[in-house]
Motif scaffolding. Structure first.
Motif, PDB file in Angstrom:
ATOM      1  N   ARG A 237       1.331  -0.988   0.119  1.00  0.00           N
ATOM      2  CA  ARG A 237      -0.170   0.199  -0.218  1.00  0.00           C
ATOM      3  C   ARG A 237       0.683   1.174  -0.269  1.00  0.00           C
ATOM      4  N   GLU A 239       1.629   5.461   0.458  1.00  0.00           N
ATOM      5  CA  GLU A 239       1.069   6.574   0.692  1.00  0.00           C
ATOM      6  C   GLU A 239       2.067   7.817   0.505  1.00  0.00           C
ATOM      7  N   ASN A 240       1.655   9.152  -0.393  1.00  0.00           N
ATOM      8  CA  ASN A 240       2.573   9.777  -1.142  1.00  0.00           C
ATOM      9  C   ASN A 240       2.742  10.661   0.485  1.00  0.00           C
ATOM     10  N   ARG A 246       5.300   6.737   0.276  1.00  0.00           N
ATOM     11  CA  ARG A 246       5.638   6.029   2.199  1.00  0.00           C
ATOM     12  C   ARG A 246       5.049   4.290   1.667  1.00  0.00           C
TER      13      ARG A 246
END
Length: 250
Positions: A237, A239-240, A246
């Motif tokens: 997954r 995440e920006n 990330r």
């Protein structure tokens, strides 16, 4: 581009290791070379450093094929820090760094003010001035890595190549080392395992898989769920964040 690979291949014992790689270095900053074990990262670095001769394609330095350049000239231009460096000789940290001046000097040359200044600056840039007189054998793993980088910097290279420099370091020393790289003022290619470190500290990422370069660009451009699944065989997954994507694995 001053250092580039054009359709470079290399095989060992008839087994292809690097397969038709074309790689460009950013004009400045840090290029992270990532990929699974056996993807060809270390071999590509050694090809870029002129330590191996490709079986196809070419490495170019300032537009000249690297195979036609004398080893001494390459050493004045490029520096490679390999995964682990050991020595049984009783040297101080400063004496190890001073070995980096060998490509810039003839055997019979006297030690000069320029040599002294290059060593002093390399120690300062790597934060190791306070360890200069300490025996190499007493340094920690993280300190030895910094000294090896200082030795490479003492060569006054335009490009610095590092092969998994965070290997065998604890997390604090890994992060300290990665924070150091963007401050060194030279173009850097660094092979890494940790995708989050590559995302946080590299200006661009090049992804190797089965000897091929499958993607190159900024971390935001390159790192996505589909690529991570295909290349690394895991689900993720993304995440920006302010320092880049990330990645959480599951």
């Amino acid at each position: 581009m001053t250092l580039r690979a054009e359709d470079v291949s290399w095989a060992a014992g008839g087994v292809p290791i690097v397969r038709g790689v074309t790689l460009r270095l950013p004009e400045k900053g840090v290029l992270g070379l990532v990929g699974p074990n056996g993807s060809g990262k270390s071999s590509l670095l050694r090809l870029l450093a002129g330590l191996r001769r490709g079986t196809g394609g070419a490495i170019y330095v300032d537009g000249r094929p690297i195979d036609g350049i004398r080893r001494s000239e390459i050493a004045r231009r490029l520096a490679l820090v390999e995964q682990q460096s050991t020595t049984e000789v009783a040297l101080t940290a400063r004496e190890v760094v001073a070995l980096g001046r060998l490509p810039q000097r003839r055997v019979w040359d006297a030690w000069t003010d320029r040599d002294e200044a290059a060593v002093t600056l390399a120690l300062r840039r790597t934060g190791m001035t306070h360890r200069a007189s300490q025996p190499w054998s007493t340094l920690s793993g993280g300190e030895r890595q910094r000294i090896q980088i200082a030795r490479a910097l003492a060569q006054e290279p335009r490009e610095l190549l590092l092969d998994e420099p965070t290997n065998h370091l604890d997390i604090r020393h890994q992060l300290d080392l990665m924070r150091l790289l963007p401050t060194l003022g030279t173009r850097i290619v660094v092979a890494l395992h940790d995708l989050n470190q590559a995302s946080a500290f590299c200006d661009e990422i090049a992804v190797m898989h089965d000897g091929r370069l499958v993607a190159q660009g900024t971390p935001a451009e390159v790192l996505n769920v589909a690529l991570i699944r295909e290349v690394f065989g895991v689900e993720a997954r993304i995440e920006n964040g302010p320092s880049g994507p990330r990645i959480a694995f599951f």
